[in-house]
Design an enzyme around this catalytic site. Structure first.
Site, PDB file in Angstrom:
ATOM      1  N   ARG A 162       7.013   5.761   9.734  1.00 36.74           N
ATOM      2  CA  ARG A 162       8.156   6.664   9.808  1.00 36.74           C
ATOM      3  C   ARG A 162       7.692   8.031  10.313  1.00 36.74           C
ATOM      4  NH1 ARG A 162      12.441   7.972   4.952  1.00 36.74           N
ATOM      5  NH2 ARG A 162      10.571   8.637   3.812  1.00 36.74           N
ATOM      6  N   ASP A 444      10.643  12.504  -3.994  1.00 36.11           N
ATOM      7  CA  ASP A 444      10.203  12.945  -2.686  1.00 36.11           C
ATOM      8  C   ASP A 444      11.178  13.993  -2.186  1.00 36.11           C
ATOM      9  OD1 ASP A 444      12.446  11.583  -1.782  1.00 36.11           O
ATOM     10  OD2 ASP A 444      11.334  10.101  -0.614  1.00 36.11           O
TER      11      ASP A 444
END
Length: 528
Positions: A162, A444
């Site tokens: 990613r 996160d």
């Protein structure tokens, strides 16, 4: 450091960094920048314009100009063998030990993350590229302080990467005096060094694309893929990319996003945490918009359920996999009762996704891989996926996607949790770690975004009242911040200066009149 083709690297070149920042790689990056940076900037301007339209009362809807795409019978290209079975995917930052443990975890796939679970300081970005290059060539190892040595097993997970979203820059690299896109930088370095190696094995290169808000942003990525494959001599269609549907606007354009990437598509993922953040962000100016405590906004909330089922139906109609989102729950080692409760929550989450028809799902910890795998195996048996489950019974309207509930309760405990998580996460992020367990949840950037945006929005919402009748105000938030900072300091120990900075940043972001689009944009400028 200056490269050819007008490339300047304004950063320390650490040990081994020159193996990534080669003249060829930097020249490839320069070509990508010159070709696609104008389009990126135009699309970022469109984002701002659409956000302004919503702020002025224009509700999102399915696009009339792309009705033919939604009505068409087209399908995405066939999946390579390596991506046909993705029952469990584990995610995490590109730290060396994490990469080894994730690839060895027993998951079908590992998403190596340069984005939300990674602090994008210069060292993390380049060392991450080194780590992935070593992992692909099976020369990666990690020696722990206790003497243990970590190496790859014979059988490992399929690697997906990613890169950063379109909104983020890489400030350390300039082309013709301009900052390059963080996403293009991550993509270029990985592609240049690994694409041919992975393609020869039939193992990639495979990507996850974050934060897309429109099919035009997907089109730009597709153009990047075509250009990169031609430039590097990789056959077109070799790249496969899964798009995270983690913005409310992208939910109205899922067919179109798959269509734009159909030659390179590996389906869609229900990026639940960023999706909640996106809903709060886009509708923050509506006085009557309000969501309950973060813990109450689950995948069974009406707007989340509608989004998840529409994603599933859309993917399978196009022959593409639908990958479920990540439960933030993690194993709790020192409390058996709490651990069993957490594991039960993961089981319920994954059982629902598998039963709905999803082909796989995410976990954030190796200890959850087998639990998730069991729930998907119960439904799939020995089939690699259930793309043939079309869910023609699902009918989702624009109103369903915009039915933002539950609106209450908002509790003092929930407000305190948002403040506490925000301070703790931001402090850890400033220290170089973008993925951290807090209160038995894996946090996160996406979950931290929910925390700070909820506080900002509760202050301004006409429905932003605590259960006991008190209005959530900037003054109340400022009063609670020192108390929550003290709790974070006690847990973190050691040098707590980053948490002191984080508390000030959180206060500014949650109480300032202007809403910051992404907390990482301002924070990134403070990184070296």
């Amino acid at each position: 450091m200056s490269g050819g083709s007008g490339v300047v690297v304004q950063a320390v070149i650490g040990p081994g960094f020159d193996a990534i920042l080669t003249p060829g790689a930097l020249d490839f990056l320069a070509k990508l920048h010159r070709t696609f940076e104008p389009g990126r900037q135009r699309l970022l301007a469109v984002r701002a314009e659409r956000a302004d339209q919503i702020a002025r009362g224009r509700r999102p809807d399915f696009l009339p100009q792309t009705q033919s795409v939604r009505d068409g019978t087209w399908r995405a290209a066939a999946l390579p063998r390596a991506l046909q079975c993705r029952r469990v995917e584990i995610t995490g930052p590109v730290e060396r030990k994490m990469i080894i443990n994730a690839l060895n975890s027993g998951a079908d796939a590992y998403m190596a993350d340069f984005e939300d679970s990674n602090t994008p300081n210069w060292g993390n970005q380049i060392q991450g590229q080194i780590n992935l290059s070593d992992a692909i060539r099976r020369r990666i190892s990690f020696a722990a302080p206790d003497g243990r040595v970590y190496r790859l097993d014979e059988k490992i997970a399929t690697l997906l990467v990613r890169p950063r979203g379109w909104h983020l820059d890489e400030k350390h690299v300039l082309v013709d005096g301009e900052r390059v896109s963080g996403g293009l930088f991550d993509f270029a370095m990985f592609m240049f060094h690994n694409a041919r190696e992975l393609a020869e094995r039939g193992e990639g290169p495979f990507f996850y694309l974050p934060k897309l808000e429109s099919y035009l942003e997907a089109r730009l990525w597709n153009e990047v893929f075509v250009f990169a494959q031609d430039e590097l001599g990789v056959p077109r269609g070799t790249i496969k990319a899964t798009v995270l549907i983690e913005t409310i606007l992208a939910a109205f354009e899922m067919d179109e996003i798959l269509y734009e990437l159909r030659e390179h598509s590996a389906g869609l993922n229900a990026g639940r945490w960023d999706y909640i953040f996106s809903c709060i962000k886009k509708f923050r100016s509506e006085e009557r918009f309000c969501l309950a405590d973060r813990a109450r906004v689950t995948m069974t909330a009406p707007f989340m359920r509608a989004y998840a089922l529409l994603l599933l139906k859309t993917c399978h109609r196009r022959g593409a996999p639908a990958i479920g989102g990540m439960s933030a729950l993690i194993p709790i080692k020192n409390d058996p009762a709490a651990n069993e409760l957490a594991l039960a929550g993961v089981r319920v989450d994954k059982a629902r996704e598998a039963g709905d028809g999803y082909d796989g799902s995410w976990v954030a910890h190796p200890g959850l891989v087998q639990i998730a795998m069991l729930e998907f195996t119960r439904v799939l048996g020995d089939r690699p996926n259930q793309i043939d489950k079309l869910r023609e019974d699902v009918q989702v309207s624009a109103d369903d996607l915009l039915r933002f509930e539950p609106e209450k309760p908002i509790t003092e405990a929930g407000l305190r949790m948002n403040i506490n998580v925000g301070i703790h996460y931001l402090g850890t992020w400033l220290g170089g770690n973008g993925c951290v367990p807090i209160h038995n949840l894996m946090e996160d950037a996406a979950t931290a975004e929910i925390s700070r945006s909820q506080v900002w929005q509760w202050i301004r919402s006409s429905k932003g009242y605590l259960e006991d009748g008190r209005k959530v105000t900037a003054e109340l938030v400022r009063a609670l911040i020192p108390e929550e900072l003290a709790k974070v300091r006690a847990v973190a120990g050691g040098d707590t200066r980053n948490y002191d900075r984080a508390a000030k940043i959180f206060e500014d972001m949650s109480t300032h009149e202007t809403f910051a689009e992404f907390l990482t944009l301002a924070l990134y400028e403070a990184l070296e």
